[in-house]
Scaffold this motif. Structure first.
Motif, short mmCIF file in Angstrom:
data_model
loop_
_atom_site.label_atom_id
_atom_site.label_comp_id
_atom_site.label_asym_id
_atom_site.label_seq_id
_atom_site.Cartn_x
_atom_site.Cartn_y
_atom_site.Cartn_z
N PHE A 1 0.92 -1.05 -0.15
CA PHE A 1 0.03 -0.08 -0.01
C PHE A 1 0.93 1.08 0.03
N VAL A 2 0.78 1.99 -1.20
CA VAL A 2 1.49 3.37 -1.03
C VAL A 2 0.65 4.42 -0.64
N LEU A 3 0.91 5.24 0.00
CA LEU A 3 0.05 6.37 0.44
C LEU A 3 0.89 7.51 0.39
N CYS A 4 0.31 8.58 -0.45
CA CYS A 4 1.08 9.78 -0.73
C CYS A 4 0.00 10.87 -0.21
N THR A 5 0.61 11.54 0.51
CA THR A 5 -0.11 12.91 1.09
C THR A 5 0.55 14.21 0.49
N ALA B 1 -3.32 12.80 14.70
CA ALA B 1 -3.80 11.31 15.05
C ALA B 1 -3.71 10.64 13.71
N GLY B 2 -3.68 11.20 12.28
CA GLY B 2 -3.44 10.51 11.11
C GLY B 2 -2.14 9.94 11.18
N TYR B 3 -1.14 10.36 11.88
CA TYR B 3 0.04 9.62 11.62
C TYR B 3 0.05 8.27 12.43
N GLU B 4 -0.69 8.25 13.74
CA GLU B 4 -0.83 7.04 14.35
C GLU B 4 -1.79 6.07 13.55
N ILE B 5 -2.98 6.67 12.94
CA ILE B 5 -3.77 5.49 12.13
C ILE B 5 -2.73 5.01 10.85
N ILE B 6 -1.86 5.79 10.37
CA ILE B 6 -1.21 5.14 9.36
C ILE B 6 -0.15 4.01 9.88
N GLU B 7 0.54 4.55 11.15
CA GLU B 7 1.41 3.50 11.82
C GLU B 7 0.85 2.09 12.18
N ARG B 8 -0.61 2.39 12.64
CA ARG B 8 -1.29 1.06 13.12
C ARG B 8 -1.46 0.18 11.86
#
Length: 118
Positions: free
Chosen positions: A34-38, A100-107
């Motif tokens: 999964f590649v996530l670009c922000t 919190a978005g960073y925590e969601i991605i890390e999870r």
């Protein structure tokens, strides 16, 4: 030119949000990779400056914009300016609490991808 959806198009888009999110979640849950670009806005939500905000007096007074200081020639021609700018960026990123978005991605990474066989 900017395209603005009609009221009918807005209603159609809004009506399909739940289904689109469910389909996206299903695809992500089945993905091997999964590649996530922000964009810069993701960091901005934590309070970090975006390119337009990177104008502080010493640079602005010289007519320098963010993209100017990113040029490698500044490392050679004006190392104090280069390292000062990037040192401040580095410190800002180290000292800013992520939202919190960073925590969601890390999870997601931990639960679904970090221990993948790929």
């Amino acid at each position: 030119s900017i395209s603005i959806p009609t009221e009918e198009q807005v209603e159609q888009l809004q009506a399909g949000v739940d289904l689109a999110c469910a389909k996206a979640a299903d695809a992500i849950s089945k993905a091997d990779v999964f590649v996530l670009c922000t964009g810069a806005g993701f960091s901005a939500d934590s309070g970090l400056a975006v390119y337009a905000d990177a104008q502080v007096s010493p640079y602005k007074d010289r007519g320098l914009l963010y993209h100017d200081i990113c040029q490698p020639s500044y490392l050679r021609d004006e190392p104090d300016l280069f390292w000062g700018f990037w040192g401040q960026c580095y410190n800002d990123y180290r000292e800013t609490a992520p939202h919190a978005g960073y925590e969601i991605i890390e999870r997601w990474v931990e639960e679904r991808f970090r221990h993948s066989d790929l």
